[in-house]
Design a protein around this motif. Sequence first.
Motif, short mmCIF file in Angstrom:
data_model
loop_
_atom_site.label_atom_id
_atom_site.label_comp_id
_atom_site.label_asym_id
_atom_site.label_seq_id
_atom_site.Cartn_x
_atom_site.Cartn_y
_atom_site.Cartn_z
N ARG A 191 -9.61 28.71 26.63
CA ARG A 191 -9.99 27.29 26.62
C ARG A 191 -8.92 26.45 25.92
O ARG A 191 -8.61 25.34 26.36
CB ARG A 191 -11.34 27.11 25.90
N ARG A 210 -19.46 29.03 15.46
CA ARG A 210 -20.53 28.36 16.20
C ARG A 210 -21.25 29.34 17.13
O ARG A 210 -22.44 29.19 17.39
CB ARG A 210 -19.97 27.19 17.00
N THR A 216 -19.59 15.48 28.72
CA THR A 216 -19.64 16.21 29.99
C THR A 216 -20.05 17.67 29.76
O THR A 216 -20.77 18.24 30.56
CB THR A 216 -18.29 16.12 30.74
N GLY A 225 -18.14 16.65 19.45
CA GLY A 225 -19.60 16.52 19.50
C GLY A 225 -20.17 16.11 18.15
O GLY A 225 -21.02 15.21 18.06
N ARG A 233 -24.18 21.75 30.55
CA ARG A 233 -25.09 22.77 29.98
C ARG A 233 -26.55 22.45 30.33
O ARG A 233 -27.33 23.36 30.60
CB ARG A 233 -24.89 22.90 28.47
N GLU A 254 -12.54 27.88 31.96
CA GLU A 254 -11.74 27.02 32.85
C GLU A 254 -12.41 25.66 32.97
O GLU A 254 -13.61 25.51 32.70
CB GLU A 254 -11.67 27.66 34.26
P1 B4P Z 1 -17.91 20.52 18.16
O1 B4P Z 1 -17.97 19.12 17.65
O2 B4P Z 1 -19.19 21.05 18.68
O3 B4P Z 1 -16.82 20.79 19.31
P2 B4P Z 1 -16.42 19.99 20.61
O4 B4P Z 1 -14.99 19.65 20.40
O5 B4P Z 1 -17.35 18.87 20.87
O6 B4P Z 1 -16.76 21.02 21.81
P3 B4P Z 1 -16.08 21.76 23.03
O7 B4P Z 1 -14.79 21.12 23.44
O8 B4P Z 1 -16.06 23.19 22.64
O9 B4P Z 1 -17.08 21.72 24.22
P4 B4P Z 1 -17.40 20.86 25.53
O10 B4P Z 1 -18.86 20.90 25.54
O11 B4P Z 1 -16.75 19.53 25.56
O12 B4P Z 1 -17.36 21.37 16.99
C1 B4P Z 1 -17.15 22.76 17.09
C2 B4P Z 1 -17.57 23.48 15.82
O13 B4P Z 1 -16.81 23.04 14.72
C3 B4P Z 1 -19.03 23.26 15.46
O14 B4P Z 1 -19.61 24.48 15.09
C4 B4P Z 1 -18.98 22.31 14.27
O15 B4P Z 1 -20.03 22.53 13.36
C5 B4P Z 1 -17.66 22.66 13.64
N1 B4P Z 1 -17.05 21.52 12.97
C6 B4P Z 1 -17.04 20.23 13.41
N2 B4P Z 1 -16.39 19.43 12.53
C7 B4P Z 1 -15.96 20.26 11.50
C8 B4P Z 1 -15.21 20.04 10.28
N3 B4P Z 1 -14.79 18.84 9.91
N4 B4P Z 1 -14.96 21.11 9.50
C9 B4P Z 1 -15.40 22.36 9.85
N5 B4P Z 1 -16.12 22.62 10.97
C10 B4P Z 1 -16.40 21.58 11.79
O16 B4P Z 1 -16.79 21.70 26.76
C11 B4P Z 1 -17.26 22.98 27.16
C12 B4P Z 1 -16.77 23.36 28.59
O17 B4P Z 1 -17.33 22.45 29.58
C13 B4P Z 1 -15.26 23.27 28.88
O18 B4P Z 1 -14.57 24.44 28.48
C14 B4P Z 1 -15.25 23.08 30.43
O19 B4P Z 1 -15.44 24.29 31.11
C15 B4P Z 1 -16.44 22.20 30.69
N6 B4P Z 1 -16.11 20.76 30.74
C16 B4P Z 1 -16.59 19.81 29.86
N7 B4P Z 1 -16.07 18.60 30.19
C17 B4P Z 1 -15.25 18.78 31.27
C18 B4P Z 1 -14.41 17.91 32.03
N8 B4P Z 1 -14.31 16.60 31.75
N9 B4P Z 1 -13.71 18.42 33.07
C19 B4P Z 1 -13.81 19.71 33.38
N10 B4P Z 1 -14.56 20.60 32.69
C20 B4P Z 1 -15.28 20.15 31.64
#
Ligand code: B4P
Length: 191
Positions: free
Chosen positions: A146, A128, A32, A15, A37, A58
């Motif tokens: 997860r 976070r 997604t 993200g 959300r 999940e």
């Molecule tokens: P983010 O960038 O927010 O993490 P993410 O990988 O995008 O999010 P995530 O996989 O958890 O969620 P999603 O919404 O896709 O970074 C996380 C943290 O790290 C932040 O606080 C950030 O500040 C920090 N950070 C970033 N870069 C950094 C760095 N370089 N150094 C230090 N800190 C750093 O998915 C959520 C749920 O939705 C899933 O579990 C599932 O249930 C569902 N879902 C979503 N897509 C789906 C799909 N295609 N199929 C089925 N279910 C799905």
Amino acid sequence: MLNVVLFGPPGAGKGTQSEILLQRYGLVHLSTGDIFRANIKGETALGQQAKAFMDKGELVPDSLTISMLESEVVKHPDSKGFIFDGFPRTSAQAAALDSFLAGKSSAITCMLALEVDEEELIKRLLNRATTSGRADDADETIVRNRIAVYNRETSPVANYYRDQQKYRGIVGVGSVEEITQRLCSALDTFL
Ligand code: B4P
């Protein structure tokens, strides 16, 4: 069209990096997780169905996820391309995305996969949780589930793109700027 799959485990920074890349390359960002959300917040039928899975860490079933993603893509007919953030997460989603894009005479350009070790992921997500209000970030057992779901169901999707010579692994530890630079260097090799 430039269609990028930004891949990696929960908390890898998908993200965070998507927000930067979409501006740099003029792409539409489709997360997604964000769409689910928004549906939960809006109390839609889709949101109610998705919440039960998300709260446990999940995956939401493919049938719901694929049709939702396709309906989001068609909202942007004039886009230069997309960043798919958190999609595809299963091989079935990857195959569905390929055939959907082929129907639009388009294709995935590349998969950029952020690589971050497990303890760093857990640290980031629990951190976070203090600001996100996300139930799936707040509980370490759910966070670990997860990551286990990612290792079991999602990480094999990388092979789908490796087989097509579209995969690049990116070190996802370092400053946000350093990681952006690595992503851009890899992405530019596909342009
Ligand atoms: P983010 O960038 O927010 O993490 P993410 O990988 O995008 O999010 P995530 O996989 O958890 O969620 P999603 O919404 O896709 O970074 C996380 C943290 O790290 C932040 O606080 C950030 O500040 C920090 N950070 C970033 N870069 C950094 C760095 N370089 N150094 C230090 N800190 C750093 O998915 C959520 C749920 O939705 C899933 O579990 C599932 O249930 C569902 N879902 C979503 N897509 C789906 C799909 N295609 N199929 C089925 N279910 C799905």
